[in-house]
Design a protein around this motif. Sequence first.
Motif, PDB file in Angstrom:
ATOM      1  N   LEU A 114       5.945   5.712  -7.239  1.00 34.88           N
ATOM      2  CA  LEU A 114       6.769   6.918  -7.201  1.00 34.88           C
ATOM      3  C   LEU A 114       7.559   7.069  -8.500  1.00 34.88           C
ATOM      4  O   LEU A 114       7.624   8.168  -9.078  1.00 34.88           O
ATOM      5  CB  LEU A 114       7.728   6.873  -6.011  1.00 34.88           C
ATOM      6  N   ASP A 115       8.117   5.985  -8.988  1.00 35.33           N
ATOM      7  CA  ASP A 115       8.935   6.028 -10.204  1.00 35.33           C
ATOM      8  C   ASP A 115       8.129   6.497 -11.415  1.00 35.33           C
ATOM      9  O   ASP A 115       8.630   7.271 -12.243  1.00 35.33           O
ATOM     10  CB  ASP A 115       9.545   4.656 -10.491  1.00 35.33           C
ATOM     11  N   VAL A 116       6.894   6.025 -11.555  1.00 32.17           N
ATOM     12  CA  VAL A 116       6.102   6.335 -12.755  1.00 32.17           C
ATOM     13  C   VAL A 116       5.105   7.465 -12.520  1.00 32.17           C
ATOM     14  O   VAL A 116       4.380   7.846 -13.431  1.00 32.17           O
ATOM     15  CB  VAL A 116       5.352   5.081 -13.246  1.00 32.17           C
ATOM     16  N   GLY A 117       5.095   8.013 -11.311  1.00 34.43           N
ATOM     17  CA  GLY A 117       4.109   9.023 -10.945  1.00 34.43           C
ATOM     18  C   GLY A 117       4.415  10.417 -11.469  1.00 34.43           C
ATOM     19  O   GLY A 117       5.402  10.640 -12.179  1.00 34.43           O
ATOM     20  N   PRO A 118       3.591  11.402 -11.072  1.00 45.27           N
ATOM     21  CA  PRO A 118       3.660  12.746 -11.646  1.00 45.27           C
ATOM     22  C   PRO A 118       4.720  13.671 -11.044  1.00 45.27           C
ATOM     23  O   PRO A 118       4.929  14.770 -11.556  1.00 45.27           O
ATOM     24  CB  PRO A 118       2.260  13.307 -11.352  1.00 45.27           C
ATOM     25  N   TYR A 119       5.392  13.256  -9.971  1.00 46.31           N
ATOM     26  CA  TYR A 119       6.377  14.140  -9.343  1.00 46.31           C
ATOM     27  C   TYR A 119       7.540  14.426 -10.304  1.00 46.31           C
ATOM     28  O   TYR A 119       7.968  13.534 -11.055  1.00 46.31           O
ATOM     29  CB  TYR A 119       6.944  13.511  -8.072  1.00 46.31           C
ATOM     30  N   PRO A 120       8.085  15.638 -10.272  1.00 46.34           N
ATOM     31  CA  PRO A 120       9.290  15.916 -11.053  1.00 46.34           C
ATOM     32  C   PRO A 120      10.467  15.109 -10.521  1.00 46.34           C
ATOM     33  O   PRO A 120      10.477  14.694  -9.352  1.00 46.34           O
ATOM     34  CB  PRO A 120       9.506  17.417 -10.857  1.00 46.34           C
TER      35      PRO A 120
ATOM     36  N   CYS B  69      -0.224   1.909   9.689  1.00 45.73           N
ATOM     37  CA  CYS B  69       0.390   2.399   8.461  1.00 45.73           C
ATOM     38  C   CYS B  69       0.057   3.884   8.337  1.00 45.73           C
ATOM     39  O   CYS B  69      -1.108   4.258   8.224  1.00 45.73           O
ATOM     40  CB  CYS B  69      -0.145   1.647   7.248  1.00 45.73           C
ATOM     41  N   SER B  70       1.087   4.728   8.336  1.00 45.74           N
ATOM     42  CA  SER B  70       0.874   6.163   8.467  1.00 45.74           C
ATOM     43  C   SER B  70       1.602   6.937   7.371  1.00 45.74           C
ATOM     44  O   SER B  70       2.464   6.406   6.681  1.00 45.74           O
ATOM     45  CB  SER B  70       1.367   6.620   9.844  1.00 45.74           C
ATOM     46  N   HIS B  71       1.225   8.210   7.223  1.00 45.70           N
ATOM     47  CA  HIS B  71       1.848   9.135   6.268  1.00 45.70           C
ATOM     48  C   HIS B  71       1.839   8.551   4.860  1.00 45.70           C
ATOM     49  O   HIS B  71       2.828   8.651   4.107  1.00 45.70           O
ATOM     50  CB  HIS B  71       3.269   9.480   6.719  1.00 45.70           C
ATOM     51  N   ILE B  72       0.718   7.961   4.472  1.00 51.51           N
ATOM     52  CA  ILE B  72       0.576   7.342   3.153  1.00 51.51           C
ATOM     53  C   ILE B  72       0.352   8.420   2.099  1.00 51.51           C
ATOM     54  O   ILE B  72      -0.565   9.229   2.213  1.00 51.51           O
ATOM     55  CB  ILE B  72      -0.588   6.326   3.160  1.00 51.51           C
ATOM     56  N   SER B  73       1.195   8.435   1.077  1.00 49.90           N
ATOM     57  CA  SER B  73       1.081   9.421   0.011  1.00 49.90           C
ATOM     58  C   SER B  73      -0.167   9.159  -0.832  1.00 49.90           C
ATOM     59  O   SER B  73      -0.424   8.022  -1.259  1.00 49.90           O
ATOM     60  CB  SER B  73       2.322   9.377  -0.878  1.00 49.90           C
ATOM     61  N   GLU B  74      -0.926  10.221  -1.099  1.00 50.31           N
ATOM     62  CA  GLU B  74      -2.103  10.078  -1.959  1.00 50.31           C
ATOM     63  C   GLU B  74      -1.713   9.970  -3.429  1.00 50.31           C
ATOM     64  O   GLU B  74      -2.481   9.466  -4.238  1.00 50.31           O
ATOM     65  CB  GLU B  74      -3.043  11.266  -1.747  1.00 50.31           C
ATOM     66  N   GLU B  75      -0.515  10.448  -3.768  1.00 48.21           N
ATOM     67  CA  GLU B  75      -0.041  10.402  -5.153  1.00 48.21           C
ATOM     68  C   GLU B  75       0.743   9.128  -5.460  1.00 48.21           C
ATOM     69  O   GLU B  75       0.675   8.603  -6.579  1.00 48.21           O
ATOM     70  CB  GLU B  75       0.867  11.611  -5.436  1.00 48.21           C
ATOM     71  N   ASN B  76       1.483   8.625  -4.464  1.00 46.61           N
ATOM     72  CA  ASN B  76       2.471   7.582  -4.732  1.00 46.61           C
ATOM     73  C   ASN B  76       2.252   6.286  -3.960  1.00 46.61           C
ATOM     74  O   ASN B  76       3.177   5.473  -3.859  1.00 46.61           O
ATOM     75  CB  ASN B  76       3.876   8.125  -4.409  1.00 46.61           C
ATOM     76  N   ASN B  77       1.058   6.108  -3.430  1.00 46.55           N
ATOM     77  CA  ASN B  77       0.793   4.898  -2.659  1.00 46.55           C
ATOM     78  C   ASN B  77      -0.709   4.676  -2.559  1.00 46.55           C
ATOM     79  O   ASN B  77      -1.503   5.577  -2.872  1.00 46.55           O
ATOM     80  CB  ASN B  77       1.389   5.014  -1.251  1.00 46.55           C
ATOM     81  N   ARG B  78      -1.078   3.509  -2.102  1.00 48.21           N
ATOM     82  CA  ARG B  78      -2.470   3.202  -1.781  1.00 48.21           C
ATOM     83  C   ARG B  78      -2.482   2.379  -0.492  1.00 48.21           C
ATOM     84  O   ARG B  78      -1.559   1.583  -0.256  1.00 48.21           O
ATOM     85  CB  ARG B  78      -3.154   2.411  -2.900  1.00 48.21           C
TER      86      ARG B  78
END
Length: 263
Positions: A178-184, A220-229
């Motif tokens: 999340l810290d290094v990802g593409p989200y503003p 394990c649920s609601h896993i972010s495709e952008e910020n998790n694997r």
Amino acid sequence: MAEGYAATPALRFASLGSGSKGNATLVSDGETHVLVDCGFGLRETERRLAQFGLHPRQLDAILLTHEHGDHIRGVGPLARRYATPVYLTAGTWLSGRLGEVPRHEWVVPQSRFAIKGLDIDPVTVPHDAREPVQFRFRAHDRHLGVLTDLGHPSEHVVEAFQGCDALILECNHDRRMLDVGPYPPRLKRRVGGHWGHLANVQAAELLARLGLDRLQRIVCSHISEENNRPELALEALTPLLSGDESRLLVSAQAHGFAWQTIA
């Protein structure tokens, strides 16, 4: 996926899919069938239900956790087409995002209600919505917790979900991704904040506080495709099980998971 389902007395659950593109969870006692949230469009929901051996007319109710689009997108169209009652809090209704439905029933947080053979406890959770809840189900002396979309594991949540036999648990993001990802920056603060979503490490901390002796299944649920694997979520929880992953399951965005029966 329909092969794992049969109308026999047991508490069962399955997922049509879980993630930022849509969420929907099935819960059944063999006779009663409820859908927790519906973040998929009408046709896609019909298609996914068919894969689990169910027609929308077999649903006794749709239960809403909150009004965000990935949980509510398909609720109105589904309820209007099939006259399915919708259970929701007053805050979720007042958000104005649902639209008209043929029938709605009020959910009062911390007040148990029943739908036929299912006893249901709605539990207030810390999340950035009008009046969000998650649900604990009981049937045939078995307990299922559905616990996603919360920013932190509050004492109230820990107390309310003690002693479950199965738990669907949010593992939304890996903090580094999340810290290094593409989200503003603003969205990063929202997701990782006190009223956002659980990180893998927070899910592990919550699970440790709930205890694992009785838990047969942990999803394990609601896993972010952008910020998790998925492997990172499993890696965070597996040490609590002494390396034994047999009780762990991942709910995927594309296909959820098949029917699970609580023994």
